[in-house]
Motif scaffolding. Structure first.
Motif, mmCIF file in Angstrom:
data_model
loop_
_atom_site.group_PDB
_atom_site.id
_atom_site.type_symbol
_atom_site.label_atom_id
_atom_site.label_comp_id
_atom_site.label_asym_id
_atom_site.label_seq_id
_atom_site.Cartn_x
_atom_site.Cartn_y
_atom_site.Cartn_z
ATOM 1 N N SER A 298 0.815 -1.217 0.000
ATOM 2 C CA SER A 298 0.000 0.000 0.000
ATOM 3 C C SER A 298 0.848 1.266 0.000
ATOM 4 C CB SER A 298 -0.933 0.001 1.215
ATOM 5 O OG SER A 298 -0.186 -0.052 2.424
ATOM 6 N N ARG A 299 2.007 1.233 0.638
ATOM 7 C CA ARG A 299 2.817 2.433 0.805
ATOM 8 C C ARG A 299 3.749 2.708 -0.364
ATOM 9 N NH1 ARG A 299 6.230 3.815 6.314
ATOM 10 N NH2 ARG A 299 6.774 5.976 5.784
ATOM 11 N N TYR A 300 4.314 1.639 -0.948
ATOM 12 C CA TYR A 300 5.351 1.838 -1.961
ATOM 13 C C TYR A 300 5.006 1.278 -3.346
ATOM 14 C CZ TYR A 300 8.076 2.666 2.272
ATOM 15 O OH TYR A 300 8.526 3.133 3.476
ATOM 16 N N LEU A 301 4.133 0.279 -3.412
ATOM 17 C CA LEU A 301 3.891 -0.403 -4.685
ATOM 18 C C LEU A 301 2.632 0.057 -5.410
ATOM 19 C CD1 LEU A 301 4.683 -4.219 -4.222
ATOM 20 C CD2 LEU A 301 5.767 -2.634 -5.809
ATOM 21 N N ASP A 302 1.556 0.182 -4.672
ATOM 22 C CA ASP A 302 0.221 0.307 -5.267
ATOM 23 C C ASP A 302 0.153 1.364 -6.365
ATOM 24 O OD1 ASP A 302 -2.469 -0.346 -5.554
ATOM 25 O OD2 ASP A 302 -3.090 1.268 -4.219
ATOM 26 N N GLU A 303 0.565 2.570 -6.069
ATOM 27 C CA GLU A 303 0.421 3.656 -7.042
ATOM 28 C C GLU A 303 1.419 3.551 -8.188
ATOM 29 O OE1 GLU A 303 3.195 7.040 -4.824
ATOM 30 O OE2 GLU A 303 1.011 7.161 -4.691
ATOM 31 N N ARG A 304 2.423 2.706 -8.067
ATOM 32 C CA ARG A 304 3.458 2.595 -9.098
ATOM 33 C C ARG A 304 3.267 1.396 -10.025
ATOM 34 N NH1 ARG A 304 5.788 4.402 -4.480
ATOM 35 N NH2 ARG A 304 6.888 6.402 -4.688
ATOM 36 N N LEU A 305 2.330 0.527 -9.698
ATOM 37 C CA LEU A 305 2.150 -0.682 -10.503
ATOM 38 C C LEU A 305 1.641 -0.344 -11.899
ATOM 39 C CD1 LEU A 305 0.485 -3.096 -7.913
ATOM 40 C CD2 LEU A 305 2.748 -3.344 -8.935
ATOM 41 N N VAL A 380 12.079 0.306 -7.510
ATOM 42 C CA VAL A 380 11.785 1.649 -7.005
ATOM 43 C C VAL A 380 11.195 1.566 -5.602
ATOM 44 C CG1 VAL A 380 10.429 3.737 -7.365
ATOM 45 C CG2 VAL A 380 11.449 2.561 -9.330
ATOM 46 N N ALA A 381 10.249 0.641 -5.416
ATOM 47 C CA ALA A 381 9.598 0.494 -4.110
ATOM 48 C C ALA A 381 10.598 0.089 -3.035
ATOM 49 C CB ALA A 381 8.468 -0.530 -4.207
ATOM 50 N N ALA A 382 11.484 -0.842 -3.371
ATOM 51 C CA ALA A 382 12.486 -1.307 -2.399
ATOM 52 C C ALA A 382 13.466 -0.180 -2.063
ATOM 53 C CB ALA A 382 13.234 -2.511 -2.956
ATOM 54 N N LYS A 383 13.826 0.618 -3.051
ATOM 55 C CA LYS A 383 14.736 1.743 -2.798
ATOM 56 C C LYS A 383 14.112 2.717 -1.820
ATOM 57 C CE LYS A 383 17.317 5.418 -5.121
ATOM 58 N NZ LYS A 383 17.631 6.060 -6.430
#
Length: 469
Positions: A298-305, A380-383
């Protein structure tokens, strides 16, 4: 009653030769080896046998996971285990790296070199019918080297299939130089022992692990099997046990963090599990996988998928409880379902990307493109998760340093009285140390004065103390 293993085609001929050579070994009072046999120590005579007369054990735990890599050859192995084609398949698998059967295992190459340089040091073990119980890999290596004979000890005449498996396992778990089972094959061996009705405590003792570690390994094995089922698509492509061979530490760490979080927040634990499983599928290193906390999706992935990876909107639903009419409870939350849907898509894409000739090239290419797209998004999310983790670490580090310093000051106060009583206090050195402490606090006060516009009582004390100095 013991289950018979079955007699190989040349079994009677082999048994006759074995008995003849055993008689000679007994007469010569030759070498023996000791094994665990039906709960007691058994001393077995050692003889020499032609390598070409012996059969690789189709049930050996060393290659259990790898057997399923080729469905057709595995089917032949199950139906005709003593055929030349089945035995050749076993020979091939014994050479292979457990995590990548297309490569020769470096341990196998090292074994060949040792046998070539120094000869066979430890004897293998066979059944009276010529089935290799211990030494399957050594026999394969000797064959490849062109060596004609192998030294083996011989099990008793009434050896059963269960005996063969028990002796192999007992020998493997000894602390010696035997080539160890791979991670997945070890998990399978544990499950085989438990499915045979043995107690967890006894199996854990045999494997030299704690019962809690056994529970952890069983949880991981179930997770792997569940992931394989989830990866299965309509095309029939699915991940394989060997695809998880190199992820032991990641999965064990996942179990530890999942179990801890599940005690207070089961839904968050499920989200953590799904995000980390997705990162395992994408082959991230352990240090990156552990960045995926419960809110990673929810914090790092959702909007970037990208659109092709974005799961459809998920809703929680009611599930009826069998036997309790009219009583229903909600199933997984929408957040858990969304995270799980992404992991399912990646599991299936990974299976399709590895399917090779079993799928149309276009389907394989599409799956491979999806994995690459996912990897870019997760990078990107992991970074960002890593940067946030470093920030939190720095935020925690500052007060922890002061807490550590306070502990040292408290210890100093306790030791001060003792040193004074024993007249062991160096007053000049103590005075110099206080001046050093005052200078350090002044530097800290200078930084704090630049940072806090409305200081709390602790910071206010520090600023006042610095001004007084």
């Amino acid at each position: 009653m013991a289950v018979k293993f079955g007699v190989p085609p040349e079994g009677e001929k082999i048994r006759s030769l074995v008995e003849e050579r055993l008689r000679q070994a007994m007469a010569d009072n030759g070498a023996k080896v000791t094994v665990e046999w039906r709960g007691e120590q058994k001393h077995l005579h050692v003889i020499s046998m032609p390598v070409d007369m012996l059969y690789f054990n189709p049930d050996t735990h060393r290659i259990r996971a790898q057997r399923t890599l080729d469905a057709e050859r595995n089917r032949l192995l199950e139906e005709e285990p003593w055929s030349e084609a089945a035995q050749t398949y076993l020979h091939d698998l014994l050479r292979c790296r457990p995590s990548n059967p297309t490569q020769t295992d470096p341990d196998y190459t090292a074994l060949q070199d040792e046998l070539d340089d120094f000869g066979q040091k430890e004897p293998g073990i066979i059944s009276p019918d010529g089935i290799l119980v211990d030494g399957n890999t050594r026999c394969a290596a000797l064959k490849d080297l062109g060596v004609k004979d192998i030294r083996v000890a011989v099990l008793p005449a009434d050896t059963s299939r269960r005996d063969i498996n028990s002796v192999e396992l007992a020998l493997q778990l000894r602390r010696d130089k035997r080539r160890e089972y791979s991670y997945i094959n070890r998990l399978m061996a544990i499950e085989d022992e438990l499915s045979g009705g043995r107690r967890e405590e006894d199996v854990a003792r045999d494997f030299n692990i704690k019962t809690t570690t056994l529970h952890q390994d069983r949880w991981v094995y179930q997770l792997i099997n569940d992931a394989i089922e989830r990866s299965r698509s309509a095309s029939g492509a699915a991940l394989r046990l060997v695809d998880f061979e190199d992820h032991q530490e990641k999965l064990r760490e996942l179990h530890r963090d999942y179990t801890k979080l599940a005690k207070t927040d089961p839904d968050a634990a499920e989200q953590l599990k799904e995000s980390r499983l997705a990162m395992v599928v994408l082959n991230y290193p352990k240090t990156t996988v552990r960045l995926a906390e419960a809110d990673f999706h929810s914090r790092y992935l959702d909007e970037r998928l990208p659109e092709q990876l974005r799961p459809a909107a998920q809703q929680s639903a009611a599930v009826a409880i069998p036997g309790l009419a009219g009583v229903a409870i909600p199933d997984a939350t929408a957040a858990v379902k969304t995270t799980r849907a992404l992991t399912d898509a990646l599991l299936q894409a990974k299976a399709a990307a590895q399917a090779g000739g079993t799928l149309e090239p276009a389907a394989v290419a599409e799956a491979d493109a999806l994995i690459k797209s996912a990897r870019k998004t997760f990078d990107v999310a992991a970074k960002m998760a890593g940067q946030n983790a470093q920030l939190q670490k720095r935020q925690v580090a500052v007060p922890e340093r002061l807490t550590d310093a306070a502990d040292y000051v408290n210890q100093c106060a306790a030791e001060f009285a003792e040193a004074k009583a024993k007249r062991a206090l160096d007053e000049d050195a103590f005075d110099d140390a206080l001046l050093t402490l005052r200078a350090s606090l002044a530097r800290l006060a200078k930084q704090a004065g630049r940072t806090f516009s409305s200081p709390g009582s602790g910071v206010a004390w520090l600023l006042d103390a610095a001004r007084e100095n």
